[in-house]
Design a protein around this motif. Structure first.
Motif, PDB file in Angstrom:
ATOM      1  N   ALA A  22       0.837  -1.202   0.000  1.00  0.00           N
ATOM      2  CA  ALA A  22       0.000   0.000   0.000  1.00  0.00           C
ATOM      3  C   ALA A  22       0.872   1.253   0.000  1.00  0.00           C
ATOM      4  CB  ALA A  22      -0.918  -0.011   1.214  1.00  0.00           C
ATOM      5  N   LEU A  23       1.949   1.210   0.752  1.00  0.00           N
ATOM      6  CA  LEU A  23       2.857   2.370   0.798  1.00  0.00           C
ATOM      7  C   LEU A  23       3.457   2.610  -0.586  1.00  0.00           C
ATOM      8  CD1 LEU A  23       4.644   4.526   2.176  1.00  0.00           C
ATOM      9  CD2 LEU A  23       6.195   2.700   2.866  1.00  0.00           C
ATOM     10  N   ARG A  24       3.888   1.543  -1.231  1.00  0.00           N
ATOM     11  CA  ARG A  24       4.501   1.672  -2.548  1.00  0.00           C
ATOM     12  C   ARG A  24       3.497   2.241  -3.561  1.00  0.00           C
ATOM     13  NH1 ARG A  24       8.261   0.093  -6.372  1.00  0.00           N
ATOM     14  NH2 ARG A  24       7.146  -0.286  -8.299  1.00  0.00           N
ATOM     15  N   GLN A  25       2.279   1.704  -3.490  1.00  0.00           N
ATOM     16  CA  GLN A  25       1.219   2.181  -4.400  1.00  0.00           C
ATOM     17  C   GLN A  25       1.023   3.695  -4.254  1.00  0.00           C
ATOM     18  OE1 GLN A  25      -2.418   0.159  -3.524  1.00  0.00           O
ATOM     19  NE2 GLN A  25      -2.512  -0.739  -5.572  1.00  0.00           N
ATOM     20  N   ARG A  26       1.006   4.124  -3.034  1.00  0.00           N
ATOM     21  CA  ARG A  26       0.819   5.542  -2.738  1.00  0.00           C
ATOM     22  C   ARG A  26       1.962   6.382  -3.301  1.00  0.00           C
ATOM     23  NH1 ARG A  26      -2.460   5.947   2.084  1.00  0.00           N
ATOM     24  NH2 ARG A  26      -2.950   8.140   2.399  1.00  0.00           N
ATOM     25  N   LEU A  27       3.199   5.898  -3.071  1.00  0.00           N
ATOM     26  CA  LEU A  27       4.370   6.646  -3.544  1.00  0.00           C
ATOM     27  C   LEU A  27       4.404   6.685  -5.069  1.00  0.00           C
ATOM     28  CD1 LEU A  27       7.112   5.357  -1.037  1.00  0.00           C
ATOM     29  CD2 LEU A  27       6.037   7.622  -1.099  1.00  0.00           C
ATOM     30  N   VAL A  28       4.019   5.554  -5.702  1.00  0.00           N
ATOM     31  CA  VAL A  28       4.006   5.504  -7.167  1.00  0.00           C
ATOM     32  C   VAL A  28       2.967   6.495  -7.699  1.00  0.00           C
ATOM     33  CG1 VAL A  28       3.366   4.050  -9.134  1.00  0.00           C
ATOM     34  CG2 VAL A  28       4.943   3.175  -7.407  1.00  0.00           C
ATOM     35  N   ALA A  29       1.794   6.529  -7.064  1.00  0.00           N
ATOM     36  CA  ALA A  29       0.739   7.449  -7.501  1.00  0.00           C
ATOM     37  C   ALA A  29       1.210   8.901  -7.381  1.00  0.00           C
ATOM     38  CB  ALA A  29      -0.516   7.220  -6.663  1.00  0.00           C
ATOM     39  N   GLN A  30       1.975   9.188  -6.340  1.00  0.00           N
ATOM     40  CA  GLN A  30       2.406  10.567  -6.102  1.00  0.00           C
ATOM     41  C   GLN A  30       3.606  10.979  -6.956  1.00  0.00           C
ATOM     42  OE1 GLN A  30       3.170  10.667  -1.900  1.00  0.00           O
ATOM     43  NE2 GLN A  30       1.006  10.793  -1.363  1.00  0.00           N
ATOM     44  N   HIS A  31       4.540  10.027  -7.165  1.00  0.00           N
ATOM     45  CA  HIS A  31       5.833  10.430  -7.759  1.00  0.00           C
ATOM     46  C   HIS A  31       6.146   9.749  -9.079  1.00  0.00           C
ATOM     47  CE1 HIS A  31       6.593  12.299  -3.883  1.00  0.00           C
ATOM     48  NE2 HIS A  31       6.246  11.149  -3.311  1.00  0.00           N
TER      49      HIS A  31
END
Ligand SMILES: Cc1cc2nc3c(=O)[nH]c(=O)nc-3n(C[C@H](O)[C@H](O)[C@H](O)COP(=O)(O)O)c2cc1C
Ligand code: SF4
Length: 494
Positions: A22-31
């Motif tokens: 979930a953390l990775r998904q969030r970071l990918v969506a943001q950056h």
């Protein structure tokens, strides 16, 4: 604050369990996906899932939590007192990408050592003073020399990745975080001892490590970086005793994983009777750095007889749980109090107190809080009735009674005993039953006498290291916390 140029997101077992996806998904969506890299263990496992933000000016920020909501301090002694050798690329490299590993220096030591005579490689290892990290601490250079000296052209290199000690996850971090490092260390060993075939025996409970090893082996073979050295994986079936080297070799041969008496040692007669070099994951993982920077460089770290660095899995009643790599000789106090932040405060606000530090798992013992200034090296821990072991370090606070701890480990050994020899098969069960009486405060003075006698007998007459060391947690807690056993004798004041 300027935005980070890239992100590293821990994708190891512990952070996965805490929500790394979930953390990775969030970071990918943001950056954007190209700015988020999956890496191995970022060390402070207890705060996971973890992510690191790398800035243009070299600054690194560290975050914990599924929404990266907790900013962590990379200048905390937990990080700054570490000395990364084995873990130098862990957390930096994408474990699924050979190109990334190559860009960060993987296989350069192997290429350089192929220009050297095998004897020169063994000498460099001997100069380093490296000792086996699987528990017994046998000098690695001497073992390599022994295998190299055996006649015949068929020899085997085996990596012990069975890591069965409760509380130990050092090898897992290497396997999941930087698998090419292990392959490189094994290939260097193969060149040094004259082997063309290798096996990695890894426990089935490490599915992610297995997946990454498979991928790494395939990539290394396709690209030809192992230059003809063929490595195969063998998966364990859940038996702790299969970490013992002769049992492990039986298991690879397809037989039942039971130990046999030594000699002959595997160096002389191992897999299918061939001279076999068997080392632990961390031992092999130290090798590329030693060959790259020299045995003298490695030997300058640590103490007179315990050289280099050691990886520990810090857990139990401690504020900062995770993985550390420190120079040998670092005191337990530095590790537990300065790096680990000591025992967390109780819910009522009162300070937590360290009671003891358990090292060496079921074969080890407890160092009491009064001796926390003990340097972590093979001899100092042994002098206290404990052992370095493979690197599990469990902090114990006042809430745990020592007979209970001893019973836990004895129950573990009784369950894992292979049953081949009587002292261990029956002795560990009897010891567990005796310890039950202490835990339940219904023991007698005679039980205490029998406990000590039986410990001595099991230690002296068992066939392999499991039985020989199973009494250690009892003997060590009897040595430093005898009053707890005496207080448990029926009729004693509570
Ligand atoms: C019961 C038992 C379990 C063991 N488990 C492991 C293990 O999981 N990993 C390991 O490397 N060594 C383990 N060992 C030690 C191995 O027998 C052997 O000494 C080691 O693999 C040698 O490698 P090293 O010289 O690099 O330490 C175990 C020993 C015993 C007696
Ligand atoms: S000491 Fe225990 S584990 Fe080792 S061979 Fe004997 S019964 Fe098996």
């Amino acid at each position: 604050m300027k935005a980070a140029i890239s992100w590293r997101c821990c994708d190891a077992t512990s952070c996965r369990a805490a929500g790394a996806a979930a953390l990775r998904q969030r970071l990918v969506a943001q950056h954007g996906v190209e700015r988020v890299k999956s890496v191995g263990c970022l060390r402070l496992c207890g705060q996971g899932p973890l992510a690191a933000a790398d800035h243009e000016d070299g600054r690194v920020e560290l975050f914990g939590g599924v929404a990266a909501e907790r900013q962590l301090d990379p200048e905390h002694p937990f990080f700054t007192l570490q000395r990364s050798v084995v873990l130098e690329r862990c957390g930096l490299v994408d474990p699924g990408c050979l190109d990334d590993a190559l860009a960060q220096g993987a296989y350069t030591a192997l290429a350089a050592c192929r220009q050297l005579a095998p004897k020169a490689v063994v000498e460099e290892l001997e100069r380093s003073g490296l000792r086996g990290r699987g528990g017994a601490g046998y000098p690695t250079g001497r073992k390599w020399q022994l295998v190299a000296a055996q006649p015949g052209s068929s020899k085997v290199v085996v990596c012990n990745a069975d890591e069965g000690d409760p509380g130990a996850f050092m090898d897992r971090a290497v396997l999941e975080g930087d698998p090419h490092r292990l392959l490189e260390g094994m290939a260097i060993a193969a060149h040094a001892v004259g082997a063309s075939e290798g096996f990695i025996y890894v426990r089935a409970e490490y599915p992610l490590a297995i997946e990454r090893l498979r991928r790494a082996i395939a990539a290394a073979e396709t690209r030809g970086v192992l230059a003809g050295f063929a490595i195969q994986l063998r998966i364990g079936a859940g038996a702790y005793v299969c970490g013992e080297e002769t049992a492990l070799l039986h298991s690879i041969e397809g037989g039942r994983g039971t130990p046999r008496p030594r000699p002959p040692y595997p160096a002389v007669s191992g897999l299918w009777g061939l001279p076999t070099l068997i080392n632990n994951v961390e031992t092999f993982a130290a090798v590329p750095a030693i060959l790259r920077q020299g045995g003298a460089w490695y030997g300058a770290m640590g103490t007179a007889t315990s050289k280099g660095t050691k990886v520990f899995a810090l857990s139990g009643a401690i504020t900062h749980t995770g993985l550390i790599e420190v120079e040998m000789g670092t005191s337990l106090r530095t590790i537990v109090e300065t790096m680990g932040g000591g025992v967390p405060a109780n819910p009522n606000g009162s300070l937590g107190v360290v009671k003891a530090v358990q090292t060496g798992g079921p074969s080890g013992g407890c160092v009491p809080a009064a001796l926390l200034d003990t340097p972590v090296d093979y001899e100092s821990l042994q002098a206290l009735g404990s052992i370095m072991g493979s690197g599990g370090m469990v902090v114990i606070d006042e809430s745990l009674a020592m007979p209970e701890l001893a019973r836990y480990f004895m129950g573990f050994c009784a369950a894992e005993s292979c049953g081949k020899c009587l002292p261990c098969r029956a002795g560990t069960v009897q010891l567990e039953q005796l310890l039950d009486r202490f835990v339940e405060r219904r023991a007698t003075g005679a039980d205490l006498v029998q406990l000590e006698q039986l410990c001595g007998m099991v230690k002296a007459t068992s066939l392999c290291g499991l039985g020989q060391s199973a009494p250690n947690p009892v003997l060590s807690t009897l040595r430093f916390f005898r009053a707890e056993y005496e207080a448990a004798i029926a009729g004693a004041a509570p």
